[in-house]
Each structure stands twice: as C-alpha cells, then as structure tokens.
Design an enzyme around this catalytic site. Structure first.
Site, PDB file in Angstrom:
ATOM      1  N   ASN A 464     -15.307 -13.084  -5.539  1.00 34.44           N
ATOM      2  CA  ASN A 464     -15.248 -13.869  -4.317  1.00 34.44           C
ATOM      3  C   ASN A 464     -16.350 -14.511  -4.058  1.00 34.44           C
ATOM      4  OD1 ASN A 464     -12.224 -13.060  -3.329  1.00 34.44           O
ATOM      5  ND2 ASN A 464     -13.106 -10.963  -3.962  1.00 34.44           N
ATOM      6  N   GLU A 584      -1.078  -9.535  -5.294  1.00 36.60           N
ATOM      7  CA  GLU A 584      -2.030  -8.749  -4.505  1.00 36.60           C
ATOM      8  C   GLU A 584      -1.107  -7.955  -3.818  1.00 36.60           C
ATOM      9  OE1 GLU A 584      -6.332 -10.505  -3.428  1.00 36.60           O
ATOM     10  OE2 GLU A 584      -4.644 -11.960  -2.581  1.00 36.60           O
TER      11      GLU A 584
END
Length: 629
Positions: A464, A584
């Site tokens: 990320n 997710e």
C-alpha cells in the site's frame, strides 16, 4: 535671542542627561513593571525641574530663564500620564515653596508643559515625522505651554513676553539635542508607539492580532471571575487553503484570507472581538451567552465564510471548520483557551469539515496521544525497532492455491503498545512523514521479495502506498531504485492505491503511477466501490487489479440484495476490462463459495489466513506450495 539661550538649553540638557543616565543604569532594571518605571522617570524629571528652577540662567540684566518646560514636557512624553503625575507631585509643592508673584502662573506652566508632553506623545505615534522635523516639532509644540505668560499682571507681562523667543529657543535646542541622543532611555516614543500599534494589528488582513486577542481574553477572564459569567471563544480555520495556494498561488491565498477577514469583520458584532492568530486561523470572542446561542452564532459565521470570494478572474469557494470553547471552564488562560479551540477545530476537520464542534476533554486526550505518536514515529523512523511487516496470503478461488500476499505494516511501541495503521498512518501524513514511512515499507518488502526469489519462491507482493507519497516529485524513481538495490523483480510487485480526488487532479501523482506501470509494477485499486469516482479511476489509470472492499463481501451472507448485485456487476465489469479481482475480508465458507461460483479470481481474509510474520509465511505457505509442486 537664541544664542544667549544656549546656556539655559545646555543646563537643561545636562540635567536631563543626568536623570536619564541614573534612571537607565541604576533604576530601570530594578523596577519590574512599566507603571513603576513611568512613575520613577517622571519623579526624577520633576526633581530635575526643581533643580533648574532654583538655578535660572540670566540672559540679560533682570531677565532669567530656565528649561523647566523642557523637562516637564519630557515627563509627559516619556512617562505617560503616570510620569506626568509623578513629576507634578514633585514640582508643584516646590514651586509653592519658592513663592513669589508668579507662583500661580508658574504652577500653571508646569502643569501645561506636562499636558503638552502627553498630547505630543499621542500625536507622534500617529504621524510620520522624520528626523530632524520630529525633534523640532516637539520643541515647537512644547512652547505652547508658554501661553500662561498671558496670565501675568499687566506690569510684568511685557518683560515676560520678552523672554518668549529665548524660551522657545531653549525648547527647540534642548528637544533637538535630547531627541538626537535618543533621550538616553530607549527607542523613540514615535517608534515604540507605532510598533505597539502594529503588534495589535494583523498586517495582512488588518484585523486584530494574536496579541490584541490575548489582551481581550485576559480582560474578559478577569470580568468572568468577578461576575461568574462564562463566555465563548470560536476558532475558525479554512478547510481548503492549501489547495488554493497549490493551484492558484500564494498571492491568491493571501487574497482569500483578506476577503474572509473582511467578511467575518462585517459579520462580527460590536460586543465581539475578532483576531487572526496564525496562518488561516481566525478567532472571535463572544460575550456571555447560552450554549445554544453560541452554537447558533458559530453556524452564522460558518455560513458567512462559505460565500464565494472573487479573486482576480476566479470565483473561489471556501469552507471553514470551527472549534468552540467556554471560559473559564475550558481554560483559565488565553493560551489554554486558544489551544483547546484549535484542538476542537482539528476534531471538526476529522469529522468531515465545514462544521462547528465544542471542545471536550476527550479531544485533548486524543490530541495528546496524536502528538505523542508523532514524536514516537519521528524516533522510530530514525532508528526502526518496533516497525515490522506482516504478510497475508491471497489465494486463487478456483483451486485454493497461493496467488500472492499483501504486505501489512505493524508497529509495536513500548509505551503505546500495538498501534493500528489506521491510527498511525494518518499521523504520519499529517506530520509529513508518510513518504519516509512508505519508503521504509517498500524497501523492506523489496528486500524480502528478492530473498524469496533467490530461494526459488514465485509470488506477487502487494504494498500500500499513500496518496500523499504518490503526489510527491520523484517517488516512483525512488521506489524503483530501492527495487534495483535489492535486485527484486518489479513485475512481482503490486502497488495498491485508494481513491482520492487529490490524486486524480495531481499531474505528479499520475506521472508517478505511469512510471511504475512502465517499469512492470502492477497497480491495484484498493477498497473498490467505496470512493467517490471508482469508475473514473478504472477508466483513467493503468490498473491491473481491483480489490473489492470487505463491506461488500460481508453482505453476501445477509439480505443485502443490492450489495450482491453490485458484486456481480463489478465482477462482470472486471472481466470485460481484463482486470483481476481480489475479494478482501473473506471470512466464511459461504462467501468463498459464492465468489468462486461467480468466477472471482482471488480471495483474501481470515477464512484463509490471518497476517503473519515472514518466517511463518514462508514455512506455512511458500514451502508447502513448493512441496506440493
């Protein structure tokens, strides 16, 4: 007559210099308040005046003059009304003791001289007279005190009037010499008064300064202590000034500040006090009022701030976040009140901006924790000891085999304990540390990827990156250099980004993404479906992967038909665009089966595995996969 007057001027100047030296070197530093200093200086100048009265200078037979007007004028000029009063307390009794036919006129002259000095003190602070005109101006103005000669009896008036030119000369010469010496007690009154006036006014906007606000709050705190009534203070901060400065330039930002100051000033009532305390922060002090009335007043001010600003050829829109505190409940000093109001402003910004929020003690606890985390993060990034990486497997839904892993940042601190990235990443962004933090994560992930590649393990790692990092010049080049330093394959690295309007409008951000994509790094859009412009991102960015937010995955087991419809549409959209979909937050077998039946490619969540250390990930997943092959 001026030349014969020199002895009197010199005597007056010597007396004044003696007073100034004694005051400056022996008294001033021992007196710890301005009031005491003014009184002491005035009393000393009064004593010098008495000395001059008993030692007059004869400029011709029968005609005596002295510099008493000069010294009494300086008592008012330098000491203010306290100094003038002290000088008169010393000189008037002495003049009475000297007696004579001119006693009453002499007392009037002394009093008028002190008043003339006070008047010139005010005049000089408001006009811009340059040397030597300010010196001569003071001397000439002092001579107005000589008007008392007209009160002399008719038989003595002619002789007294004959001394006027000499007395005017004494005042001119004495004032010029004393002012040229800067009067031996500090900077000129003109400069001092002007600086004081400027310090009370914000030079950019023309409203009150932080100093003026402090004095107003101190006065109201004193009144509140006596009356028992509380009052409110509203702090307001522009929400988007940074964007205005970045897009239109700092000159436009300053123009917005001036425009907002004018608007708030127009909306401020006579009983309220307004000031600009720093940057884009304005504060308004309200009179005693009820809580509901204060919050209503805050909403009125926010509404006034939302009106468009005409800046050059642009129409600029602004919103303001406000924090409200009550005194003395939320603070007993101006500094404490302003700081708590600023904390409430930050809370208003975190809760969505463009609103007013009252301060409470929990906000200070949050602020203190955030400040502590900021300092701790500075130290941690200098010498990392508590930062670590965890790895969460991502598996193919078709056969359950390992597809890749998401790299997750962890921070264990000896004082704060385990700190969630959801807490410390925003702290890093606010403190300007996020690029350094992202760089550390990327570097450690690249080193781990290279190590696994050397051992023969083949998988993709997803990292990320903050939008703020991507909006900084040179970020992509720096991260590619880190990959090259570890000899890691860029094609096995995925960068995850979240939707952001700021990134979408940033040329630098888009350029960084294009550089990463050209180097072979895959780009994934995280939390797909929760942002403001998901489809526009899919259209404009070089994406290879969509990560569906876990809020949609959790709806599979419930009755949320719309969420399941969105999931089906997203999966079909991804197939049409040849994008990989990662689901997710998969936590149940029914979610896994539903996604697999609808040909979702990859799943990630607690059903498969929780995040784990690199060694556990290698043992439990990489080595097992290698053995299975």
């Amino acid at each position: 007559m001026i030349v014969p007057a020199l002895p009197a001027a010199v005597l007056g100047l010597v007396t004044f210099a003696a007073v100034a030296l004694i005051y400056h070197h022996h008294l001033r530093d021992r007196l710890h308040s301005d009031n005491k200093r003014s009184i002491a200086l005035g009393a000393m100048l009064g004593a010098g005046t008495v000395l001059l009265m008993v030692q007059p200078v004869e400029i011709r037979p029968g005609v005596l003059i002295d510099a008493r007007v000069l010294l009494m004028g300086f008592a008012g000029l330098l000491g203010g009304w306290r100094g003038a009063g002290a000088a008169l307390v010393v000189t008037l009794p002495a003049r009475i003791m000297l007696g004579g036919t001119g006693m009453v006129v002499g007392m009037a002259t002394l009093t008028l001289a002190a008043l003339v000095g006070l008047i010139w003190r005010v005049i000089e602070s408001r006009i811009d007279l340059r040397p030597p005109w300010n010196y001569f101006g003071f001397g000439a103005f002092l001579s107005l005190a000589l008007v008392t000669i007209l009160l002399f009896p008719a038989e003595a008036r002619a002789d007294a009037l004959a001394t006027v030119p000499a007395l005017v000369g004494v005042n001119l010469v004495g004032a010029a010499l004393a002012r040229w010496m800067e009067v031996g007690v500090g900077q000129s009154i003109q400069q001092k008064e002007r600086l004081e006036r400027l310090s009370m006014t914000d030079t950019l906007t023309g409203v009150g300064s932080r100093l003026s606000l402090t004095e107003a709050v101190e006065a109201r705190l004193a009144n509140a202590q006596q009356s028992g009534q509380s009052f409110a203070l509203i702090s307001m901060d522009i929400d988007n000034l940074k964007n205005i400065n970045g897009t239109l330039g700092y000159a436009a930002g300053d123009a917005v500040l001036r425009s907002l100051a004018r608007r708030l000033s127009s909306a401020t009532r006579p009983s309220e006090v307004m000031a600009r305390v720093a940057g884009d922060e304005f504060v308004i002090v309200l009179p005693p009022a009820g809580r509901a009335d204060v919050m209503s007043r805050a909403d009125e001010l926010l509404k006034a701030a939302r009106e468009p600003h005409g800046i050059d050829s642009y129409v600029v829109l602004t919103t303001v976040s406000a924090g409200v505190v009550w005194a003395p409940g939320d603070g007993v000093t101006p500094r404490e009140l302003i700081q708590n109001a600023e904390i409430a402003v930050e809370s208003a910004k975190h809760q969505g901006r463009n609103q007013a929020i009252s301060f409470d003690t929990q906000m200070r606890e949050i602020f203190s924790r955030r400040a502590g985390l900021t300092q701790a993060l500075h130290r941690e990034l200098a010498t990392p000891t508590g930062l670590s990486l965890a790895y969460q497997p991502q598996c193919r839904l078709s056969d359950g085999r390992l597809w890749g892993a998401e790299v997750l940042l962890r921070w264990d601190h000896p004082e704060f304990g385990r700190i969630s990235p959801g807490e410390f990443v925003p702290v890093a962004e606010a403190a300007g540390l996020v690029r350094k933090l992202d760089g550390w994560v990327f570097d450690r992930a690249a080193a781990q990827l290279a190590d696994w590649q050397r051992q023969g393990y083949d998988l993709k790692l997803s990292v990320n990156l903050s939008v703020l990092s991507l909006m900084m010049e040179g970020t992509a080049r720096e991260f590619l250099d880190r990959l090259a330093a570890h000899d890691a394959d860029p094609s096995m690295m995925t960068v995850e980004i979240t939707e952001s309007e700021a990134l979408e409008d940033s040329e630098t951000g888009l350029e960084n993404l294009q550089i990463l994509d050209a180097a072979g790094i895959s780009l994934a859009l995280d939390d797909f479906g929760t942002g403001h412009s998901s489809l526009r991102y899919v259209q404009n960015l070089p994406l290879s992967t969509l990560k569906i937010d876990k809020s949609f995955i959790g709806a599979i087991d419930g009755d949320a038909a719309k969420a399941r419809a969105i999931l089906r549409a997203t999966l079909e959209l991804a197939r049409q665009l040849d994008l990989t979909v990662v689901a997710e937050g998969v936590e149940t077998q029914s979610q896994f089966d539903w996604l697999r039946d609808r040909r979702c490619q990859v799943a990630q969540g607690f059903l498969l595995a929780r995040p784990m250390t690199a060694s556990d990930f290698q043992t439990d997943w990489l080595e097992q996969r290698l053995e299975a092959t």
